[in-house]
Enzyme design. Structure first.
Site, PDB file in Angstrom:
ATOM      1  N   ASP A  21       0.821  -1.209   0.000  1.00  0.00           N
ATOM      2  CA  ASP A  21       0.000   0.000   0.000  1.00  0.00           C
ATOM      3  C   ASP A  21       0.858   1.265   0.000  1.00  0.00           C
ATOM      4  O   ASP A  21       1.963   1.266   0.546  1.00  0.00           O
ATOM      5  CB  ASP A  21      -0.908  -0.031   1.243  1.00  0.00           C
ATOM      6  CG  ASP A  21      -2.020   0.995   1.155  1.00  0.00           C
ATOM      7  OD1 ASP A  21      -2.350   1.442   0.037  1.00  0.00           O
ATOM      8  OD2 ASP A  21      -2.563   1.364   2.214  1.00  0.00           O
ATOM      9  N   TRP A  26       2.857   7.987  -2.315  1.00  0.00           N
ATOM     10  CA  TRP A  26       4.289   8.155  -2.596  1.00  0.00           C
ATOM     11  C   TRP A  26       4.466   9.074  -3.811  1.00  0.00           C
ATOM     12  O   TRP A  26       5.267   9.998  -3.798  1.00  0.00           O
ATOM     13  CB  TRP A  26       4.916   6.787  -2.865  1.00  0.00           C
ATOM     14  CG  TRP A  26       6.399   6.788  -3.060  1.00  0.00           C
ATOM     15  CD1 TRP A  26       7.350   6.673  -2.089  1.00  0.00           C
ATOM     16  CD2 TRP A  26       7.094   6.903  -4.306  1.00  0.00           C
ATOM     17  NE1 TRP A  26       8.608   6.704  -2.654  1.00  0.00           N
ATOM     18  CE2 TRP A  26       8.475   6.845  -4.017  1.00  0.00           C
ATOM     19  CE3 TRP A  26       6.704   7.048  -5.638  1.00  0.00           C
ATOM     20  CZ2 TRP A  26       9.449   6.939  -5.000  1.00  0.00           C
ATOM     21  CZ3 TRP A  26       7.675   7.139  -6.626  1.00  0.00           C
ATOM     22  CH2 TRP A  26       9.036   7.081  -6.305  1.00  0.00           C
ATOM     23  N   ASN A  69     -10.579  -2.724  -6.624  1.00  0.00           N
ATOM     24  CA  ASN A  69      -9.739  -1.775  -7.369  1.00  0.00           C
ATOM     25  C   ASN A  69     -10.308  -1.399  -8.740  1.00  0.00           C
ATOM     26  O   ASN A  69      -9.902  -0.408  -9.340  1.00  0.00           O
ATOM     27  CB  ASN A  69      -8.304  -2.313  -7.545  1.00  0.00           C
ATOM     28  CG  ASN A  69      -7.470  -2.233  -6.282  1.00  0.00           C
ATOM     29  OD1 ASN A  69      -6.544  -3.021  -6.076  1.00  0.00           O
ATOM     30  ND2 ASN A  69      -7.760  -1.273  -5.417  1.00  0.00           N
TER      31      ASN A  69
HETATM   32  C1  FPP Z   1      -1.726   0.150  -3.471  1.00  0.00           C
HETATM   33  O1  FPP Z   1      -1.288   1.497  -3.406  1.00  0.00           O
HETATM   34  C2  FPP Z   1      -1.173  -0.520  -4.644  1.00  0.00           C
HETATM   35  C3  FPP Z   1      -1.909  -1.175  -5.598  1.00  0.00           C
HETATM   36  C4  FPP Z   1      -3.375  -1.254  -5.557  1.00  0.00           C
HETATM   37  C5  FPP Z   1      -1.270  -1.812  -6.749  1.00  0.00           C
HETATM   38  C6  FPP Z   1       0.020  -2.542  -6.480  1.00  0.00           C
HETATM   39  C7  FPP Z   1       0.684  -2.777  -7.776  1.00  0.00           C
HETATM   40  C8  FPP Z   1       2.013  -2.732  -8.001  1.00  0.00           C
HETATM   41  C9  FPP Z   1       3.029  -2.524  -6.935  1.00  0.00           C
HETATM   42  C10 FPP Z   1       2.549  -2.855  -9.373  1.00  0.00           C
HETATM   43  C11 FPP Z   1       2.312  -4.145 -10.096  1.00  0.00           C
HETATM   44  C12 FPP Z   1       2.619  -5.357  -9.330  1.00  0.00           C
HETATM   45  C13 FPP Z   1       3.268  -6.453  -9.781  1.00  0.00           C
HETATM   46  C14 FPP Z   1       3.222  -7.663  -8.934  1.00  0.00           C
HETATM   47  C15 FPP Z   1       4.025  -6.510 -11.030  1.00  0.00           C
HETATM   48  P1  FPP Z   1      -2.370   2.643  -3.580  1.00  0.00           P
HETATM   49  O2  FPP Z   1      -2.457   2.986  -5.018  1.00  0.00           O
HETATM   50  O3  FPP Z   1      -3.656   2.233  -2.949  1.00  0.00           O
HETATM   51  O4  FPP Z   1      -1.711   3.815  -2.778  1.00  0.00           O
HETATM   52  P2  FPP Z   1      -2.468   4.940  -1.923  1.00  0.00           P
HETATM   53  O5  FPP Z   1      -3.161   4.221  -0.815  1.00  0.00           O
HETATM   54  O6  FPP Z   1      -1.340   5.802  -1.455  1.00  0.00           O
HETATM   55  O7  FPP Z   1      -3.395   5.648  -2.852  1.00  0.00           O
END
Ligand code: FPP
Length: 245
Positions: A21, A26, A69
């Protein structure tokens, strides 16, 4: 002493699950679009996969995309799906060289065709690797998985393949997407949020929870070591008393 040297090699968790998360926050910190955060999140995925495999973790399950998502802006959903395809294509050789087997859990057939096909290709190409399983939770949610299992049990019961009266934990687990994989001993969530977000709800019944106050793209090898050291200092009682252990 180095953090790595503090790790007891005989007590490495067999299965570590991570909620990656904080990518969006970031990126915001740097005045960049959310997708910039996801791209940098991939670098952390690479580093933590290598670190976990080096330590002897048998399975690493990463929450890459939840069923919720899909409600994000279309542009971000498309970018995440493309990032997944690109990353899998780039990393598949490296997974093979490192003897890592790719697996995925979730409602995979509902993924975009290109994502689904690339994923299946990666799973097929790495199926004989046995050092560690990299398990991606994609279009996954714990409640979806439990409902899905109940539907299959109801069907099998109707066809007299199972006697619902004798349903046990062990039988139920066979109907989950993680069938055959031990439950996670350690669940890590980054970004400083204290939530489970519909992740592996059945499997984490006795997992140790670790919350890191770091956004996922900043989560490094040393942070993973800290989580393992913290885990190794916990007393896991599984309902018993300290004296009984
Ligand atoms: C959560 O941060 C992250 C995700 C929903 C996606 C995770 C995906 C990756 C790291 C890239 C692809 C993965 C692989 C395995 C190749 P957020 O967007 O919810 O962050 P926030 O809470 O700060 O908005």
């Amino acid at each position: 002493m180095d953090l790595k040297d503090q790790i007891i090699s005989e007590r490495i968790p067999r299965h570590v699950a991570i909620i990656m998360d904080g990518n969006g926050r970031w990126a915001k910190k740097y005045g960049k679009p959310r997708v910039f955060g996801h791209r940098n999140g991939v670098k952390a995925v690479r580093e933590i996969t290598e670190t976990a495999a080096d330590l002897g973790v048998e399975c690493l399950t990463l929450y890459a995309f939840s069923t919720e998502n899909w409600n994000r802006p279309r542009l971000e959903v498309n970018a995440l799906m493309s990032l997944l395809v690109d990353t899998l294509r780039i990393e598949i050789n490296s997974l093979n060289e490192n003897n890592i087997r790719l697996n995925a859990i979730g409602d995979l057939t509902k993924l975009p065709k290109r994502t689904y096909e690339t994923l299946m290709e990666g799973i097929e190409k790495t199926k004989n690797n046995d050092r560690m399983m990299l398990n991606l939770a994609l279009n996954y949610s714990g409640r979806w998985e439990i409902i899905n299992a109940v539907k299959k049990i109801a069907q099998d019961s109707k066809n007299n393949l199972i006697d619902a009266e004798n349903l046990t934990d062990a039988v139920f687990e066979k109907y989950l997407t993680t069938s055959g994989i031990p439950d996670p001993e350690l669940l890590i969530r980054t970004s400083g949020e204290y939530r489970l977000s519909n992740y592996l709800l059945w499997q984490i019944a006795y997992s140790e929870l670790y919350f890191a106050p770091i956004y996922w793209p900043d989560f490094r090898e040393e942070d993973f070591y800290k989580a393992i050291i913290d885990f190794q200092q916990r007393e896991r009682r599984f309902g018993k008393t300290s004296e009984q252990l």
